[in-house]
Design a protein around this motif. Structure first.
Motif, PDB file in Angstrom:
ATOM      1  N   LEU A  52      16.941  -9.082 -10.187  1.00  0.00           N
ATOM      2  CA  LEU A  52      17.061  -9.152 -11.454  1.00  0.00           C
ATOM      3  C   LEU A  52      15.613  -9.378 -12.109  1.00  0.00           C
ATOM      4  CD1 LEU A  52      20.430 -11.278 -12.428  1.00  0.00           C
ATOM      5  CD2 LEU A  52      19.746  -8.670 -12.777  1.00  0.00           C
ATOM      6  N   VAL A  53      14.768 -10.360 -11.261  1.00  0.00           N
ATOM      7  CA  VAL A  53      13.558 -11.020 -11.574  1.00  0.00           C
ATOM      8  C   VAL A  53      12.709  -9.536 -11.520  1.00  0.00           C
ATOM      9  CG1 VAL A  53      11.784 -12.517 -10.846  1.00  0.00           C
ATOM     10  CG2 VAL A  53      13.878 -13.166 -11.385  1.00  0.00           C
ATOM     11  N   VAL A  54      12.801  -8.977 -10.338  1.00  0.00           N
ATOM     12  CA  VAL A  54      11.992  -7.822 -10.149  1.00  0.00           C
ATOM     13  C   VAL A  54      12.182  -6.751 -11.267  1.00  0.00           C
ATOM     14  CG1 VAL A  54      11.529  -5.695  -8.663  1.00  0.00           C
ATOM     15  CG2 VAL A  54      11.547  -7.985  -7.534  1.00  0.00           C
ATOM     16  N   ARG A  55      13.427  -6.489 -11.730  1.00  0.00           N
ATOM     17  CA  ARG A  55      13.687  -5.523 -12.672  1.00  0.00           C
ATOM     18  C   ARG A  55      13.051  -5.800 -13.863  1.00  0.00           C
ATOM     19  NH1 ARG A  55      19.330  -5.615 -15.533  1.00  0.00           N
ATOM     20  NH2 ARG A  55      18.567  -5.413 -17.286  1.00  0.00           N
ATOM     21  N   THR A  56      12.923  -7.098 -14.334  1.00  0.00           N
ATOM     22  CA  THR A  56      12.229  -7.630 -15.421  1.00  0.00           C
ATOM     23  C   THR A  56      10.863  -7.351 -15.488  1.00  0.00           C
ATOM     24  OG1 THR A  56      14.080  -9.369 -15.780  1.00  0.00           O
ATOM     25  CG2 THR A  56      11.885  -9.686 -16.852  1.00  0.00           C
ATOM     26  N   ALA A  57      10.283  -7.507 -13.999  1.00  0.00           N
ATOM     27  CA  ALA A  57       8.783  -7.420 -14.001  1.00  0.00           C
ATOM     28  C   ALA A  57       8.392  -6.120 -14.274  1.00  0.00           C
ATOM     29  CB  ALA A  57       8.509  -7.988 -12.661  1.00  0.00           C
ATOM     30  N   VAL A  58       9.222  -5.183 -13.639  1.00  0.00           N
ATOM     31  CA  VAL A  58       9.028  -3.667 -13.699  1.00  0.00           C
ATOM     32  C   VAL A  58       9.047  -3.174 -15.132  1.00  0.00           C
ATOM     33  CG1 VAL A  58       9.857  -1.412 -13.114  1.00  0.00           C
ATOM     34  CG2 VAL A  58       9.656  -3.155 -11.193  1.00  0.00           C
ATOM     35  N   ALA A  59      10.132  -3.822 -15.858  1.00  0.00           N
ATOM     36  CA  ALA A  59      10.383  -3.653 -17.255  1.00  0.00           C
ATOM     37  C   ALA A  59       8.981  -3.974 -18.090  1.00  0.00           C
ATOM     38  CB  ALA A  59      11.543  -3.917 -17.830  1.00  0.00           C
ATOM     39  N   GLU A  60       8.721  -5.102 -17.759  1.00  0.00           N
ATOM     40  CA  GLU A  60       7.336  -5.719 -18.357  1.00  0.00           C
ATOM     41  C   GLU A  60       6.134  -5.079 -18.102  1.00  0.00           C
ATOM     42  OE1 GLU A  60       5.448  -8.487 -20.859  1.00  0.00           O
ATOM     43  OE2 GLU A  60       7.660  -8.363 -20.588  1.00  0.00           O
ATOM     44  N   LEU A  61       6.009  -4.442 -17.108  1.00  0.00           N
ATOM     45  CA  LEU A  61       4.638  -3.414 -16.589  1.00  0.00           C
ATOM     46  C   LEU A  61       4.999  -2.214 -17.480  1.00  0.00           C
ATOM     47  CD1 LEU A  61       4.491  -3.890 -12.832  1.00  0.00           C
ATOM     48  CD2 LEU A  61       2.952  -4.859 -14.652  1.00  0.00           C
ATOM     49  N   ARG A  62       6.138  -1.574 -17.636  1.00  0.00           N
ATOM     50  CA  ARG A  62       6.256  -0.500 -18.461  1.00  0.00           C
ATOM     51  C   ARG A  62       6.164  -0.589 -19.899  1.00  0.00           C
ATOM     52  NH1 ARG A  62      11.329   2.366 -15.324  1.00  0.00           N
ATOM     53  NH2 ARG A  62      10.112   2.750 -13.479  1.00  0.00           N
ATOM     54  N   ALA A  63       6.691  -1.841 -20.402  1.00  0.00           N
ATOM     55  CA  ALA A  63       6.547  -2.242 -22.125  1.00  0.00           C
ATOM     56  C   ALA A  63       6.545  -3.571 -22.127  1.00  0.00           C
ATOM     57  CB  ALA A  63       7.812  -1.701 -22.649  1.00  0.00           C
ATOM     58  N   PRO A  64       5.087  -4.034 -22.392  1.00  0.00           N
ATOM     59  CA  PRO A  64       4.819  -5.346 -22.587  1.00  0.00           C
ATOM     60  C   PRO A  64       5.868  -6.049 -23.762  1.00  0.00           C
ATOM     61  CG  PRO A  64       2.832  -4.091 -22.341  1.00  0.00           C
ATOM     62  CD  PRO A  64       3.900  -2.923 -22.285  1.00  0.00           C
ATOM     63  N   GLY A  65       6.205  -7.041 -23.229  1.00  0.00           N
ATOM     64  CA  GLY A  65       7.118  -7.857 -24.304  1.00  0.00           C
ATOM     65  C   GLY A  65       8.708  -7.527 -23.921  1.00  0.00           C
ATOM     66  N   SER A  66       9.129  -6.861 -23.085  1.00  0.00           N
ATOM     67  CA  SER A  66      10.442  -6.356 -22.804  1.00  0.00           C
ATOM     68  C   SER A  66      10.935  -7.450 -21.960  1.00  0.00           C
ATOM     69  CB  SER A  66      10.737  -5.193 -22.156  1.00  0.00           C
ATOM     70  OG  SER A  66       9.860  -4.938 -20.851  1.00  0.00           O
ATOM     71  N   GLY A  67      10.372  -8.058 -21.012  1.00  0.00           N
ATOM     72  CA  GLY A  67      10.779  -9.241 -20.399  1.00  0.00           C
ATOM     73  C   GLY A  67      11.293 -10.369 -21.012  1.00  0.00           C
ATOM     74  N   ARG A  68      10.480 -10.425 -22.260  1.00  0.00           N
ATOM     75  CA  ARG A  68      11.045 -11.808 -23.139  1.00  0.00           C
ATOM     76  C   ARG A  68      12.284 -11.681 -23.974  1.00  0.00           C
ATOM     77  NH1 ARG A  68       7.296 -15.451 -26.392  1.00  0.00           N
ATOM     78  NH2 ARG A  68       5.790 -14.827 -24.814  1.00  0.00           N
ATOM     79  N   ARG A  69      12.401 -10.279 -24.190  1.00  0.00           N
ATOM     80  CA  ARG A  69      13.570  -9.842 -24.769  1.00  0.00           C
ATOM     81  C   ARG A  69      14.605  -9.887 -23.705  1.00  0.00           C
ATOM     82  NH1 ARG A  69       9.961  -6.250 -27.150  1.00  0.00           N
ATOM     83  NH2 ARG A  69      10.414  -4.520 -25.521  1.00  0.00           N
ATOM     84  N   GLN A  70      14.525  -9.316 -22.377  1.00  0.00           N
ATOM     85  CA  GLN A  70      15.600  -9.326 -21.515  1.00  0.00           C
ATOM     86  C   GLN A  70      16.032 -11.150 -21.373  1.00  0.00           C
ATOM     87  OE1 GLN A  70      14.404  -7.345 -17.925  1.00  0.00           O
ATOM     88  NE2 GLN A  70      14.479  -5.456 -19.069  1.00  0.00           N
ATOM     89  N   TRP A  71      15.211 -11.970 -21.396  1.00  0.00           N
ATOM     90  CA  TRP A  71      15.514 -13.251 -20.899  1.00  0.00           C
ATOM     91  C   TRP A  71      15.854 -14.208 -22.094  1.00  0.00           C
ATOM     92  CZ3 TRP A  71      17.084 -14.560 -16.217  1.00  0.00           C
ATOM     93  CH2 TRP A  71      16.982 -13.492 -15.108  1.00  0.00           C
ATOM     94  N   ALA A  72      15.816 -13.346 -23.179  1.00  0.00           N
ATOM     95  CA  ALA A  72      15.798 -14.314 -24.663  1.00  0.00           C
ATOM     96  C   ALA A  72      17.282 -15.014 -24.651  1.00  0.00           C
ATOM     97  CB  ALA A  72      15.874 -13.137 -25.666  1.00  0.00           C
ATOM     98  N   PHE A  73      18.375 -14.775 -23.894  1.00  0.00           N
ATOM     99  CA  PHE A  73      19.600 -15.154 -23.834  1.00  0.00           C
ATOM    100  C   PHE A  73      19.382 -16.893 -23.416  1.00  0.00           C
ATOM    101  CE2 PHE A  73      19.321 -13.681 -19.621  1.00  0.00           C
ATOM    102  CZ  PHE A  73      19.819 -14.484 -18.642  1.00  0.00           C
ATOM    103  N   LEU A  74      18.414 -17.177 -22.740  1.00  0.00           N
ATOM    104  CA  LEU A  74      18.206 -18.566 -22.070  1.00  0.00           C
ATOM    105  C   LEU A  74      18.143 -19.287 -23.266  1.00  0.00           C
ATOM    106  CD1 LEU A  74      16.110 -17.883 -18.917  1.00  0.00           C
ATOM    107  CD2 LEU A  74      18.573 -18.324 -19.251  1.00  0.00           C
ATOM    108  N   THR A  75      17.752 -19.029 -24.448  1.00  0.00           N
ATOM    109  CA  THR A  75      17.426 -19.946 -25.527  1.00  0.00           C
ATOM    110  C   THR A  75      18.427 -19.787 -26.703  1.00  0.00           C
ATOM    111  OG1 THR A  75      16.122 -18.483 -26.626  1.00  0.00           O
ATOM    112  CG2 THR A  75      14.657 -19.923 -25.375  1.00  0.00           C
ATOM    113  N   ASP A  76      19.525 -18.960 -26.403  1.00  0.00           N
ATOM    114  CA  ASP A  76      20.556 -18.604 -27.200  1.00  0.00           C
ATOM    115  C   ASP A  76      21.935 -19.592 -26.875  1.00  0.00           C
ATOM    116  OD1 ASP A  76      22.359 -17.905 -28.908  1.00  0.00           O
ATOM    117  OD2 ASP A  76      22.710 -15.900 -27.997  1.00  0.00           O
ATOM    118  N   ARG A  77      22.268 -20.679 -27.771  1.00  0.00           N
ATOM    119  CA  ARG A  77      23.132 -21.500 -27.321  1.00  0.00           C
ATOM    120  C   ARG A  77      24.494 -21.039 -27.275  1.00  0.00           C
ATOM    121  NH1 ARG A  77      21.911 -26.753 -31.639  1.00  0.00           N
ATOM    122  NH2 ARG A  77      19.864 -27.083 -30.840  1.00  0.00           N
ATOM    123  N   ARG A  78      24.706 -20.094 -28.053  1.00  0.00           N
ATOM    124  CA  ARG A  78      26.298 -19.303 -28.059  1.00  0.00           C
ATOM    125  C   ARG A  78      26.392 -18.682 -26.461  1.00  0.00           C
ATOM    126  NH1 ARG A  78      27.841 -14.095 -29.001  1.00  0.00           N
ATOM    127  NH2 ARG A  78      29.972 -13.596 -29.328  1.00  0.00           N
TER     128      ARG A  78
END
Length: 87
Positions: free
Chosen positions: A15-41
């Motif tokens: 999952l982390v490697v998938r995020t890293a590859v997505a981040e290389l392709r489109a900067p900022g996408s990693g932050r969107r993929q892991w944004a659930f970590l700050t979502d209380r719900r």
């Protein structure tokens, strides 16, 4: 237990490697993929899933089920969390 721990670690690493590859392709996408970590719900639903699966799994399969329950809770939280702030 060691095989279970290694398998869960490999899945999390994938999952982390998938995020890293997505981040290389489109900067900022990693932050969107892991944004659930700050979502209380998402945290609440993921934790609830992990607890329910952990209790059921512990009763049927033993303590190794707790690792799988934690991974399932993380995956459920990632599916539930949209990363969008509701005002």
């Amino acid at each position: 237990m060691a095989v279970t721990l290694l398998t869960v670690a490999i899945i999390v690493a994938a999952l982390v490697v998938r995020t890293a590859v997505a981040e290389l392709r489109a900067p900022g996408s990693g932050r969107r993929q892991w944004a659930f970590l700050t979502d209380r719900r998402a945290w609440a639903i993921g934790a609830g899933t992990a607890v329910v699966l952990g209790v059921f799994g512990w009763a049927t399969a033993g303590p190794t089920a707790a690792l799988w329950a934690a991974l399932a809770g993380l995956l459920v939280a990632s599916l539930v969390g949209t990363g969008e702030k509701n005002d």
